[in-house]
Write a protein that holds these residues in place. Sequence first.
Motif, PDB file in Angstrom:
ATOM      1  N   HIS A  37      50.325 -11.339  79.728  1.00 15.29           N
ATOM      2  CA  HIS A  37      49.803 -11.755  78.359  1.00 15.29           C
ATOM      3  C   HIS A  37      51.169 -12.306  77.928  1.00 15.29           C
ATOM      4  CE1 HIS A  37      48.830 -11.655  74.270  1.00 15.29           C
ATOM      5  NE2 HIS A  37      49.920 -10.954  73.989  1.00 15.29           N
ATOM      6  N   TRP A  38      52.288 -11.618  78.218  1.00 17.24           N
ATOM      7  CA  TRP A  38      53.943 -12.026  77.621  1.00 17.24           C
ATOM      8  C   TRP A  38      54.055 -13.378  78.362  1.00 17.24           C
ATOM      9  CZ3 TRP A  38      56.199  -6.717  79.308  1.00 17.24           C
ATOM     10  CH2 TRP A  38      55.858  -5.653  78.622  1.00 17.24           C
ATOM     11  N   ARG A  39      53.863 -13.729  79.522  1.00 23.92           N
ATOM     12  CA  ARG A  39      54.269 -14.811  80.210  1.00 23.92           C
ATOM     13  C   ARG A  39      53.307 -16.059  79.385  1.00 23.92           C
ATOM     14  NH1 ARG A  39      53.186 -13.612  84.920  1.00 23.92           N
ATOM     15  NH2 ARG A  39      51.531 -14.779  85.471  1.00 23.92           N
ATOM     16  N   LYS A  40      52.012 -15.730  79.118  1.00 19.40           N
ATOM     17  CA  LYS A  40      51.056 -16.572  78.570  1.00 19.40           C
ATOM     18  C   LYS A  40      51.662 -17.054  77.144  1.00 19.40           C
ATOM     19  CE  LYS A  40      46.314 -17.114  77.109  1.00 19.40           C
ATOM     20  NZ  LYS A  40      44.931 -16.486  76.857  1.00 19.40           N
ATOM     21  N   LYS A  41      51.870 -16.066  76.332  1.00 18.36           N
ATOM     22  CA  LYS A  41      52.692 -16.292  75.436  1.00 18.36           C
ATOM     23  C   LYS A  41      53.879 -17.298  75.303  1.00 18.36           C
ATOM     24  CE  LYS A  41      49.609 -14.341  72.175  1.00 18.36           C
ATOM     25  NZ  LYS A  41      48.927 -15.198  71.398  1.00 18.36           N
ATOM     26  N   THR A  42      54.454 -16.889  76.193  1.00 17.74           N
ATOM     27  CA  THR A  42      55.711 -17.926  76.359  1.00 17.74           C
ATOM     28  C   THR A  42      55.327 -19.256  76.643  1.00 17.74           C
ATOM     29  OG1 THR A  42      57.099 -15.883  77.179  1.00 17.74           O
ATOM     30  CG2 THR A  42      57.779 -17.987  77.802  1.00 17.74           C
ATOM     31  N   MET A  43      54.280 -19.160  77.822  1.00 20.81           N
ATOM     32  CA  MET A  43      54.026 -20.666  78.043  1.00 20.81           C
ATOM     33  C   MET A  43      53.422 -21.507  76.807  1.00 20.81           C
ATOM     34  SD  MET A  43      54.699 -21.150  81.128  1.00 20.81           S
ATOM     35  CE  MET A  43      53.643 -22.815  81.580  1.00 20.81           C
ATOM     36  N   TYR A 221      64.418 -15.455  69.053  1.00 24.17           N
ATOM     37  CA  TYR A 221      64.025 -14.378  70.077  1.00 24.17           C
ATOM     38  C   TYR A 221      62.420 -13.747  69.411  1.00 24.17           C
ATOM     39  CZ  TYR A 221      65.810 -10.413  67.661  1.00 24.17           C
ATOM     40  OH  TYR A 221      66.517  -9.356  66.764  1.00 24.17           O
ATOM     41  N   THR A 222      61.395 -13.661  70.317  1.00 22.32           N
ATOM     42  CA  THR A 222      60.160 -12.977  69.683  1.00 22.32           C
ATOM     43  C   THR A 222      60.020 -11.701  70.521  1.00 22.32           C
ATOM     44  OG1 THR A 222      59.342 -15.239  69.392  1.00 22.32           O
ATOM     45  CG2 THR A 222      57.724 -13.466  69.496  1.00 22.32           C
ATOM     46  N   THR A 223      59.817 -10.696  70.085  1.00 23.71           N
ATOM     47  CA  THR A 223      59.445  -9.406  70.801  1.00 23.71           C
ATOM     48  C   THR A 223      58.010  -9.231  71.014  1.00 23.71           C
ATOM     49  OG1 THR A 223      59.647  -8.048  68.496  1.00 23.71           O
ATOM     50  CG2 THR A 223      61.443  -8.347  69.924  1.00 23.71           C
ATOM     51  N   PHE A 224      57.594  -8.283  71.821  1.00 25.03           N
ATOM     52  CA  PHE A 224      56.396  -8.027  72.393  1.00 25.03           C
ATOM     53  C   PHE A 224      56.271  -6.502  72.468  1.00 25.03           C
ATOM     54  CE2 PHE A 224      56.968 -12.233  74.226  1.00 25.03           C
ATOM     55  CZ  PHE A 224      56.287 -12.941  73.489  1.00 25.03           C
ATOM     56  N   MET A 225      55.332  -5.972  72.261  1.00 27.70           N
ATOM     57  CA  MET A 225      54.626  -4.611  72.699  1.00 27.70           C
ATOM     58  C   MET A 225      55.891  -3.692  71.746  1.00 27.70           C
ATOM     59  SD  MET A 225      53.719  -2.969  76.197  1.00 27.70           S
ATOM     60  CE  MET A 225      53.010  -1.169  76.231  1.00 27.70           C
ATOM     61  N   PHE A 226      56.115  -3.679  70.621  1.00 25.08           N
ATOM     62  CA  PHE A 226      56.898  -3.145  69.569  1.00 25.08           C
ATOM     63  C   PHE A 226      58.341  -3.194  69.988  1.00 25.08           C
ATOM     64  CE2 PHE A 226      52.778  -0.687  69.777  1.00 25.08           C
ATOM     65  CZ  PHE A 226      52.670  -0.898  68.543  1.00 25.08           C
ATOM     66  N   GLY A 227      58.788  -4.139  70.708  1.00 27.93           N
ATOM     67  CA  GLY A 227      60.230  -4.451  71.146  1.00 27.93           C
ATOM     68  C   GLY A 227      60.469  -4.302  72.513  1.00 27.93           C
ATOM     69  N   ALA A 228      59.393  -3.589  73.501  1.00 27.10           N
ATOM     70  CA  ALA A 228      59.774  -3.458  74.818  1.00 27.10           C
ATOM     71  C   ALA A 228      60.003  -4.473  75.621  1.00 27.10           C
ATOM     72  CB  ALA A 228      58.333  -2.467  75.397  1.00 27.10           C
ATOM     73  N   CYS A 229      59.646  -5.800  75.205  1.00 25.51           N
ATOM     74  CA  CYS A 229      59.806  -6.923  75.888  1.00 25.51           C
ATOM     75  C   CYS A 229      60.451  -8.091  74.933  1.00 25.51           C
ATOM     76  CB  CYS A 229      58.439  -7.484  76.652  1.00 25.51           C
ATOM     77  SG  CYS A 229      58.677  -9.190  77.360  1.00 25.51           S
ATOM     78  N   ALA A 230      60.950  -9.046  75.265  1.00 21.49           N
ATOM     79  CA  ALA A 230      61.544  -9.976  74.211  1.00 21.49           C
ATOM     80  C   ALA A 230      61.707 -11.598  75.066  1.00 21.49           C
ATOM     81  CB  ALA A 230      62.907  -9.643  73.709  1.00 21.49           C
TER      82      ALA A 230
END
Length: 238
Positions: A37-43, A221-230
């Motif tokens: 999901h994070w990679r999809k949002k990045t793309m 920057y954009t964070t995901f999952m409450f900041g567990a990934c950025a």
Amino acid sequence: MPRTNKTSEAKVQALFDRIASTYDSTNNAISLGMHKHWRKKTMEQVPLSVGDQALDLCCGTGDWTIDLAEIVGPTGKVVGLDFSQKMLKTAKNKLKQTNFSPQTSLIQGDAMSLPFENDSFDLVTIGFGLRNVPDAFQVLKEMRRVLKPGGMVACLETSQPENKLIYPFWYLYFKLVPTIAKLKHNKRQDYVYLQQTTQKFVHAKELKQMFQDTGLIKSSYTTFMFGACALHIGYKRK
């Protein structure tokens, strides 16, 4: 972030060779499948078009490399670079199952000393690799060097929640990562190391500053999952 010695670099390279065969399944378990999901949002945020040229550093088993190759099409070019031959072997096997081989190259190399000319790529990415290199600042400088003027650097990486209420839960979860990983990969100690690099890596705000210090502009920057990934992005000045 200081550069490690050659012995340490060799140990990290050997670690990634060891985990290559189980990396995808273990990564799915650790991230609860959210890395896709994070990679999809990045793309959705990368300005990549048909015919463009992209470089994917620390490409690992090649998932992001293949996503990029799908966009640039047969008239474009994507290079995936990693220092682990066994990771690259897995990536090559994946690539054979797609139609993207003509526009994709997978090479072994050092992210801190890239074998490319200045101003070569429209986009340079690195996914979950910056925290494991000996000198993250040097890698960012190299990413900027090989980027074309106006091009984008995109870094997807584990991060640390800035919310003090969330942080204890995040900390506890990552303490459990080696145990979760052991279900898929029999060497628990390998994931102790990866858990430690996550906890020791710079916070999202600090990484944004590193982007700016290398000369990348419009850094954010954009964070995901409450900041567990950025996701961090920056551009090379035109």
